[in-house]
Write an enzyme that holds these catalytic residues in place. Structure first.
Site, mmCIF file in Angstrom:
data_model
loop_
_atom_site.group_PDB
_atom_site.id
_atom_site.type_symbol
_atom_site.label_atom_id
_atom_site.label_comp_id
_atom_site.label_asym_id
_atom_site.label_seq_id
_atom_site.Cartn_x
_atom_site.Cartn_y
_atom_site.Cartn_z
ATOM 1 N N GLU A 260 0.721 -1.336 0.022
ATOM 2 C CA GLU A 260 -0.184 0.007 -0.114
ATOM 3 C C GLU A 260 0.918 1.327 0.111
ATOM 4 O O GLU A 260 1.519 1.491 1.053
ATOM 5 C CB GLU A 260 -0.813 -0.026 1.457
ATOM 6 C CG GLU A 260 -1.813 1.106 1.313
ATOM 7 C CD GLU A 260 -2.749 1.115 2.579
ATOM 8 O OE1 GLU A 260 -2.083 0.413 3.712
ATOM 9 O OE2 GLU A 260 -4.017 1.603 2.588
ATOM 10 N N GLU B 159 3.039 9.425 7.251
ATOM 11 C CA GLU B 159 2.993 8.233 7.915
ATOM 12 C C GLU B 159 4.285 7.531 7.648
ATOM 13 O O GLU B 159 4.750 6.572 8.540
ATOM 14 C CB GLU B 159 1.926 7.427 7.317
ATOM 15 C CG GLU B 159 0.400 7.903 8.070
ATOM 16 C CD GLU B 159 -0.620 6.990 7.866
ATOM 17 O OE1 GLU B 159 -0.609 5.724 8.426
ATOM 18 O OE2 GLU B 159 -1.618 7.387 7.367
ATOM 19 N N ASP C 247 -5.437 3.196 -1.422
ATOM 20 C CA ASP C 247 -6.268 3.729 -0.615
ATOM 21 C C ASP C 247 -6.500 5.153 -1.016
ATOM 22 O O ASP C 247 -5.667 6.079 -1.175
ATOM 23 C CB ASP C 247 -5.338 3.523 0.643
ATOM 24 C CG ASP C 247 -6.230 4.043 1.934
ATOM 25 O OD1 ASP C 247 -7.045 5.228 1.936
ATOM 26 O OD2 ASP C 247 -6.115 3.520 3.067
ATOM 27 N N HIS D 125 -4.831 8.003 1.066
ATOM 28 C CA HIS D 125 -3.442 8.389 0.966
ATOM 29 C C HIS D 125 -3.277 9.166 -0.625
ATOM 30 O O HIS D 125 -2.636 10.045 -0.810
ATOM 31 C CB HIS D 125 -2.781 7.081 0.779
ATOM 32 C CG HIS D 125 -2.729 6.370 2.209
ATOM 33 N ND1 HIS D 125 -2.228 7.081 3.352
ATOM 34 C CD2 HIS D 125 -2.815 5.163 2.629
ATOM 35 C CE1 HIS D 125 -2.396 6.378 4.381
ATOM 36 N NE2 HIS D 125 -2.966 5.001 4.007
ATOM 37 N N HIS E 245 -8.892 0.357 -0.550
ATOM 38 C CA HIS E 245 -9.206 0.949 0.537
ATOM 39 C C HIS E 245 -10.018 2.359 0.265
ATOM 40 O O HIS E 245 -9.678 3.219 -0.730
ATOM 41 C CB HIS E 245 -8.296 1.286 1.415
ATOM 42 C CG HIS E 245 -7.608 0.286 2.336
ATOM 43 N ND1 HIS E 245 -6.455 0.330 3.096
ATOM 44 C CD2 HIS E 245 -8.131 -1.157 2.644
ATOM 45 C CE1 HIS E 245 -6.396 -0.981 3.803
ATOM 46 N NE2 HIS E 245 -7.399 -1.805 3.240
ATOM 47 N N ARG F 184 -10.568 11.270 6.142
ATOM 48 C CA ARG F 184 -10.488 9.953 6.431
ATOM 49 C C ARG F 184 -11.881 9.407 7.489
ATOM 50 O O ARG F 184 -11.777 8.376 7.996
ATOM 51 C CB ARG F 184 -9.332 9.581 7.455
ATOM 52 C CG ARG F 184 -8.969 8.375 7.108
ATOM 53 C CD ARG F 184 -7.465 7.895 7.681
ATOM 54 N NE ARG F 184 -6.728 6.768 6.871
ATOM 55 C CZ ARG F 184 -5.940 6.119 7.019
ATOM 56 N NH1 ARG F 184 -5.155 6.571 8.091
ATOM 57 N NH2 ARG F 184 -5.562 5.169 6.269
ATOM 58 N N GLU G 29 -11.907 1.723 5.019
ATOM 59 C CA GLU G 29 -10.904 1.696 6.396
ATOM 60 C C GLU G 29 -11.160 3.290 6.530
ATOM 61 O O GLU G 29 -10.321 4.104 6.146
ATOM 62 C CB GLU G 29 -9.419 1.392 5.777
ATOM 63 C CG GLU G 29 -8.627 1.495 6.925
ATOM 64 C CD GLU G 29 -7.154 1.259 6.340
ATOM 65 O OE1 GLU G 29 -6.468 0.511 7.010
ATOM 66 O OE2 GLU G 29 -7.033 2.243 5.586
#
Ligand code: LER
Ligand code: MN
Length: 267
Positions: free
Chosen positions: A152, A158, A185, A188, A211, A217, A246
């Site tokens: 991912e 992060e 995702d 991101h 995701h 988020r 997620e």
């Protein structure tokens, strides 16, 4: 569209697992909400009774499309790119220990933060070599069981290693095995990709898992991402996998999971 949602099988610091712990109660909730599957975040397969888990999953009539592994980094510091070879070895062995779980459910093994974050004493090129070697070893073991690994791309706040789709595609080239692909995702991607749709098209058949979370988020529909356009683009690539929620459990896990499914089903 096959919809799943992330559930951590144990308590975890990771905030965007919508459901955590209380395995049986949460699995029943996920089924009752209308999901087809559950993505399991498992720190260490040793902590899970696989027979019992399999029984519960069957009873709840759920599939398990993917296994998340990032808590081995988050809670224990295991990483493919740590300068200490014993930590790298433990990370490789931990990923390999997920293979029986993945085989039981036909799930993809996710490589998230277990790739690590560059430590001050480590050069980027060295980290990429360690990462490539670790992935080759894990993919070779997974291949014997017909299991795929998906890395991912994770945003710059992060990790410092593989933040975007282009870097992910380069890594696929280096690893050089067709059971290695990407997990994209939307959270991101919204931070790192110039165009979410263009990057999805570029990754095409290398997308093994997907995701969804909105720009903040929260659940899709709570922010400013255009999920109609994103999902149309994803399925136009020939993607036949899962769309896995997620997102933060806000305003509460149940409401978030319910609003996600309502939003995505209407698309
Ligand atoms: C995990 O799937 C993820 O998206 C990362 O933000 C983990 O920290
Ligand atoms: Mn994710």
């Amino acid at each position: 569209m096959k919809l799943s949602i992330v559930l951590s099988t144990q308590p975890a610091q990771f905030q965007a697992a919508t459901f955590k712990d209380n395995l049986e109660t949460n699995l029943r909730r996920i089924t009752a909400l209308g999901y087809d599957g559950v993505e399991l975040a498992i720190r260490d397969p040793k902590l899970v009774d696989l027979d019992e888990l399999d029984r519960l999953i069957r009873e709840c009539k759920l599939s398990v499309p993917a296994i998340g592994t990032g808590q081995a980094w988050g809670e224990e510091g295991l990483s493919f790119t740590d300068p200490d070879p014993s930590v790298r070895r433990a990370a490789i062995e931990r990923i390999q220990s997920h293979i029986p779980v993945a085989s039981c459910f036909g799930a993809v093994i996710i490589i998230g933060l277990i790739r690590g974050i560059l430590k001050p004493s480590v050069e980027q090129a060295q980290a990429m070599d360690w990462l490539t070697e670790a992935l080759r070893e894990c993919c070779a073991a997974a291949r014997l069981h017909g299991i795929r690994l998906a890395l991912e791309p994770i945003n710059r706040y992060e990790t410092t290693i593989i933040n975007n789709a282009v870097q992910g595609l380069e890594l696929i080239e280096h690893v050089g095995t067709d059971n290695f692909g990407l997990l994209l995702d939307t959270f991101h991607m919204n931070i790192e990709e110039p165009s979410i749709e263009a990057s999805i098209r570029q990754c095409g058949p290398h997308i093994f898992h997907f995701h969804v979370a909105d720009s903040n988020r929260w659940y899709p529909g709570a922010g400013h991402l255009d999920f109609k356009s994103i999902l149309k683009t994803l399925f136009a690539t020939g993607y036949s996998g899962w769309v896995s929620g997620e997102f933060l459990p806000e305003p509460d896990p149940r409401t978030a999971a319910e609003r996600n499914i309502t939003e995505l089903r209407q698309i």
